[in-house]
Structure formats: structure tokens, C-alpha cells
Design a protein around this motif. Structure first.
Motif, PDB file in Angstrom:
ATOM      1  N   ILE A   3      22.056  47.945  36.723  1.00 59.39           N
ATOM      2  CA  ILE A   3      22.912  48.267  37.703  1.00 59.39           C
ATOM      3  C   ILE A   3      22.039  48.274  38.715  1.00 59.39           C
ATOM      4  N   HIS A   4      22.227  47.790  39.948  1.00 57.06           N
ATOM      5  CA  HIS A   4      21.518  47.954  41.236  1.00 57.06           C
ATOM      6  C   HIS A   4      22.401  48.598  42.283  1.00 57.06           C
ATOM      7  N   GLY A   5      21.836  49.478  42.833  1.00 58.91           N
ATOM      8  CA  GLY A   5      22.581  50.276  43.897  1.00 58.91           C
ATOM      9  C   GLY A   5      22.483  49.529  45.114  1.00 58.91           C
ATOM     10  N   LEU A   6      23.554  49.433  46.005  1.00 56.84           N
ATOM     11  CA  LEU A   6      23.479  48.841  47.180  1.00 56.84           C
ATOM     12  C   LEU A   6      24.063  49.670  48.236  1.00 56.84           C
ATOM     13  N   PRO A  92      20.677  41.687  38.850  1.00 55.68           N
ATOM     14  CA  PRO A  92      21.343  42.546  37.849  1.00 55.68           C
ATOM     15  C   PRO A  92      22.642  42.266  37.373  1.00 55.68           C
ATOM     16  N   ASP A  93      23.277  43.041  36.398  1.00 56.15           N
ATOM     17  CA  ASP A  93      24.683  42.543  35.803  1.00 56.15           C
ATOM     18  C   ASP A  93      25.633  43.021  36.768  1.00 56.15           C
ATOM     19  N   ALA A  94      25.335  44.030  37.757  1.00 58.90           N
ATOM     20  CA  ALA A  94      26.357  44.529  38.700  1.00 58.90           C
ATOM     21  C   ALA A  94      25.753  45.405  39.723  1.00 58.90           C
ATOM     22  N   ALA A  95      26.609  45.242  40.972  1.00 60.90           N
ATOM     23  CA  ALA A  95      26.125  46.131  42.094  1.00 60.90           C
ATOM     24  C   ALA A  95      27.190  47.106  42.234  1.00 60.90           C
ATOM     25  N   LEU A  96      26.549  48.359  42.488  1.00 56.78           N
ATOM     26  CA  LEU A  96      27.104  49.497  42.798  1.00 56.78           C
ATOM     27  C   LEU A  96      26.951  49.528  44.417  1.00 56.78           C
ATOM     28  N   ARG A 131      27.893  54.067  28.829  1.00 56.27           N
ATOM     29  CA  ARG A 131      27.963  53.264  30.130  1.00 56.27           C
ATOM     30  C   ARG A 131      27.564  51.816  29.884  1.00 56.27           C
ATOM     31  N   THR A 132      26.743  51.538  29.051  1.00 55.30           N
ATOM     32  CA  THR A 132      26.488  50.033  28.783  1.00 55.30           C
ATOM     33  C   THR A 132      27.537  49.206  28.316  1.00 55.30           C
ATOM     34  N   GLN A 133      28.464  49.966  27.250  1.00 52.70           N
ATOM     35  CA  GLN A 133      29.608  49.498  26.852  1.00 52.70           C
ATOM     36  C   GLN A 133      30.696  49.034  27.653  1.00 52.70           C
ATOM     37  N   SER A 134      30.622  49.831  28.843  1.00 53.96           N
ATOM     38  CA  SER A 134      31.692  49.805  29.767  1.00 53.96           C
ATOM     39  C   SER A 134      31.487  48.876  30.758  1.00 53.96           C
ATOM     40  N   ILE A 135      30.370  48.379  31.168  1.00 55.00           N
ATOM     41  CA  ILE A 135      29.965  47.572  32.218  1.00 55.00           C
ATOM     42  C   ILE A 135      29.585  46.094  31.745  1.00 55.00           C
ATOM     43  N   THR A 136      30.215  45.085  32.439  1.00 56.04           N
ATOM     44  CA  THR A 136      30.121  43.727  32.082  1.00 56.04           C
ATOM     45  C   THR A 136      29.789  42.970  33.398  1.00 56.04           C
ATOM     46  N   PRO A 137      29.311  41.781  33.691  1.00 55.12           N
ATOM     47  CA  PRO A 137      29.062  41.064  34.810  1.00 55.12           C
ATOM     48  C   PRO A 137      30.487  40.750  35.347  1.00 55.12           C
ATOM     49  N   GLY A 138      31.549  41.130  34.671  1.00 54.91           N
ATOM     50  CA  GLY A 138      32.933  40.676  35.326  1.00 54.91           C
ATOM     51  C   GLY A 138      33.650  41.894  35.724  1.00 54.91           C
ATOM     52  N   VAL A 139      32.964  43.189  35.664  1.00 52.85           N
ATOM     53  CA  VAL A 139      33.646  44.462  35.857  1.00 52.85           C
ATOM     54  C   VAL A 139      33.928  44.421  37.334  1.00 52.85           C
ATOM     55  N   LEU A 140      35.190  45.223  37.719  1.00 52.83           N
ATOM     56  CA  LEU A 140      35.604  45.691  39.222  1.00 52.83           C
ATOM     57  C   LEU A 140      36.222  46.827  39.115  1.00 52.83           C
ATOM     58  N   GLY A 156      30.939  43.442  39.687  1.00 55.09           N
ATOM     59  CA  GLY A 156      29.908  42.545  38.545  1.00 55.09           C
ATOM     60  C   GLY A 156      29.551  41.298  39.069  1.00 55.09           C
ATOM     61  N   ARG A 157      28.469  40.835  38.682  1.00 50.74           N
ATOM     62  CA  ARG A 157      27.776  39.667  39.048  1.00 50.74           C
ATOM     63  C   ARG A 157      28.640  38.441  39.232  1.00 50.74           C
ATOM     64  N   ASP A 158      29.657  38.244  38.045  1.00 50.64           N
ATOM     65  CA  ASP A 158      30.781  37.324  38.298  1.00 50.64           C
ATOM     66  C   ASP A 158      31.554  37.096  39.841  1.00 50.64           C
ATOM     67  N   HIS A 159      31.634  38.211  40.308  1.00 46.42           N
ATOM     68  CA  HIS A 159      32.413  38.395  41.567  1.00 46.42           C
ATOM     69  C   HIS A 159      31.514  38.241  42.956  1.00 46.42           C
ATOM     70  N   TRP A 160      30.379  38.104  42.855  1.00 43.56           N
ATOM     71  CA  TRP A 160      29.557  38.196  43.965  1.00 43.56           C
ATOM     72  C   TRP A 160      29.943  37.124  44.960  1.00 43.56           C
ATOM     73  N   SER A 161      29.833  35.811  44.531  1.00 45.25           N
ATOM     74  CA  SER A 161      30.437  34.781  45.337  1.00 45.25           C
ATOM     75  C   SER A 161      31.331  34.838  46.018  1.00 45.25           C
ATOM     76  N   GLY A 162      32.528  35.178  45.118  1.00 42.12           N
ATOM     77  CA  GLY A 162      33.694  35.296  45.720  1.00 42.12           C
ATOM     78  C   GLY A 162      33.780  36.244  46.890  1.00 42.12           C
ATOM     79  N   VAL A 163      33.138  37.585  46.733  1.00 42.59           N
ATOM     80  CA  VAL A 163      33.237  38.641  47.573  1.00 42.59           C
ATOM     81  C   VAL A 163      32.461  38.103  48.779  1.00 42.59           C
ATOM     82  N   ARG A 164      31.238  37.592  48.722  1.00 38.56           N
ATOM     83  CA  ARG A 164      30.646  37.127  49.807  1.00 38.56           C
ATOM     84  C   ARG A 164      31.424  35.921  50.638  1.00 38.56           C
ATOM     85  N   ALA A 165      32.078  35.297  50.019  1.00 38.56           N
ATOM     86  CA  ALA A 165      33.072  34.242  50.745  1.00 38.56           C
ATOM     87  C   ALA A 165      34.213  34.810  51.467  1.00 38.56           C
TER      88      ALA A 165
END
Length: 207
Positions: A3-6, A92-96, A131-140, A156-165
Motif C-alpha cells: 500500500i502506497h500513501g499519496l 503497489p497494489d493500492a494507493a491510499l 489487512r492483507t486479506q482485505s485489500i486487493t488491486p480491485g479495492v475501492l 486499488g491499482r485496477d482503478h488507477w487508469s479510470g480515475v486518472r481519465a
């Protein structure tokens, strides 16, 4: 899971009278909240008064990204931050994501959002395994305060491109999140979650 804090801290703070990255200890406080709350690494997005803000982070182990188009609003900062994370050799798998002008949002809020759904208001996180079990690249997932959605937001990383767009102006990821199912983690017993847009009486006296 990584998890990467932003921390978004690029705004000019016009109503505040100064860029919010320069107010009191907000910048270092935000970094500490993310790190102590369980983020593996932290990146700060700067814009207005970037050189001065950088000096406040001297000696702090943190990544720094400058959003050249920061004046376009929070969406520009979010795009710059997520683009930087996506470009890492091992993303990372997700950004906070959180904001610099939330001085009462501390590590306890971050910890609860990362640990959900195993935790509930008033309880402590169950530990690294949950914590690990509850977070996936698809988390929101995001913090809420008395039922009102706020920050931090776990993307989650799966959503980054959509959020950026979709991120534009000061709306950030609001439109993207509104169109999807997002886990809410109540944190109203820990903080108000309210952003500070104008100086307090003590801050005005210090000027």
C-alpha cells in the motif's frame, strides 16, 4: 500486498492565504499519519510553492512528485500522483489518497481504513494478516464521518487508469467513485474529516 500513501499538497490555498503545504506542521503530519497508519511507502504531490515545501521534507523518507498543472485543481494532483505510482518498477497494489488540509485525520483513521472490514468503530485493527486479506488491486474504500464520505480513499491499482481519465478540476476521483460500489469505513469517532480552508485565530495572530 503493498500500500502506497499519496498525500496531495499542491494547492495554492487562496482562502487560507498561503499554500496549505506550508501551514504549521500539516505536511509532516500528513506523511506521519500515512506511514504510522500502515502505508509501506509515501509520496507527496507538490505544486504551489514547491521549493519551499520540499525544504520542509528535508531528511524525511518520502517520494516527491510535482504536478506542473497543479493550478487546474485537485484532479491534476491526483493524476500526477497516480501516474508516478503506475510508473514505478514495482507498482503497489493500492494507493491510499489523502489531503494535506485534514489536520485531525491521523494514523488511527488510516489504520482503520486499511484494516477494514475486519474492524469496526471503536475497535483496533486485527493485525497484518487481516489487512492483507482485505485489500486487493480491485479495492475501492474510503473513510466516512457520520456517514458522509471523506478521506482517505483507498484506490486499488485496477482503478488507477479510470480515475486518472475522469479526474478534473477540484472533483478528484468523485465522479469515478460515485459510479461504483465503494466500501465506507466509519471514522467519525476518531476525527471530523473536515478540510480546513481558512486560518484559525491563532494562525492569524502568528502572521
Amino acid at each position: 500486498m503493498r500500500i502506497h500513501g499519496l498525500l496531495l499538497a499542491a494547492g495554492a490555498g487562496r482562502r487560507m492565504g498561503t499554500p496549505k503545504a506550508l501551514v504549521d506542521d500539516w505536511l509532516s503530519r500528513g506523511v506521519t499519519a500515512l506511514r504510522d497508519g500502515g502505508c509501506d511507502e509515501v509520496t507527496v504531490v507538490l505544486g504551489a510553492a514547491a521549493a519551499q515545501a520540499r525544504s520542509l521534507l528535508d531528511g524525511v523518507e518520502v517520494g516527491i512528485v510535482e504536478a506542473d498543472d497543479w493550478a487546474d485543481g485537485m484532479g491534476a494532483s491526483l493524476r500526477a500522483g497516480l501516474a508516478a505510482l503506475a510508473g514505478l518498477d514495482a507498482p503497489p497494489d493500492a494507493a491510499l489518497v489523502t489531503l494535506v488540509d485534514l489536520p485531525d485525520v491521523g494514523a488511527d483513521v488510516v489504520r482503520r481504513v486499511l484494516a477494514a472490514p475486519q474492524t469496526s468503530p471503536g475497535s483496533e485493527p486485527a493485525g497484518g494478516e487481516s489487512r492483507t486479506q482485505s485489500i486487493t488491486p480491485g479495492v475501492l474504500r474510503r473513510a466516512s464521518y457520520a456517514g458522509v464520505p471523506g478521506h482517505p480513499v483507498l484506490i486499488g491499482r485496477d482503478h488507477w487508469s479510470g480515475v486518472r481519465a475522469s479526474a478534473e478540476g477540484d472533483r478528484g476521483a468523485r465522479a469515478y467513485l460515485a459510479a461504483r460500489e465503494v466500501e465506507l469505513v466509519e471514522c467519525g469517532d476518531l476525527a471530523t474529516g473536515q478540510d480546513v480552508d481558512s486560518p484559525t485565530r491563532d494562525q492569524r495572530r502568528a502572521e
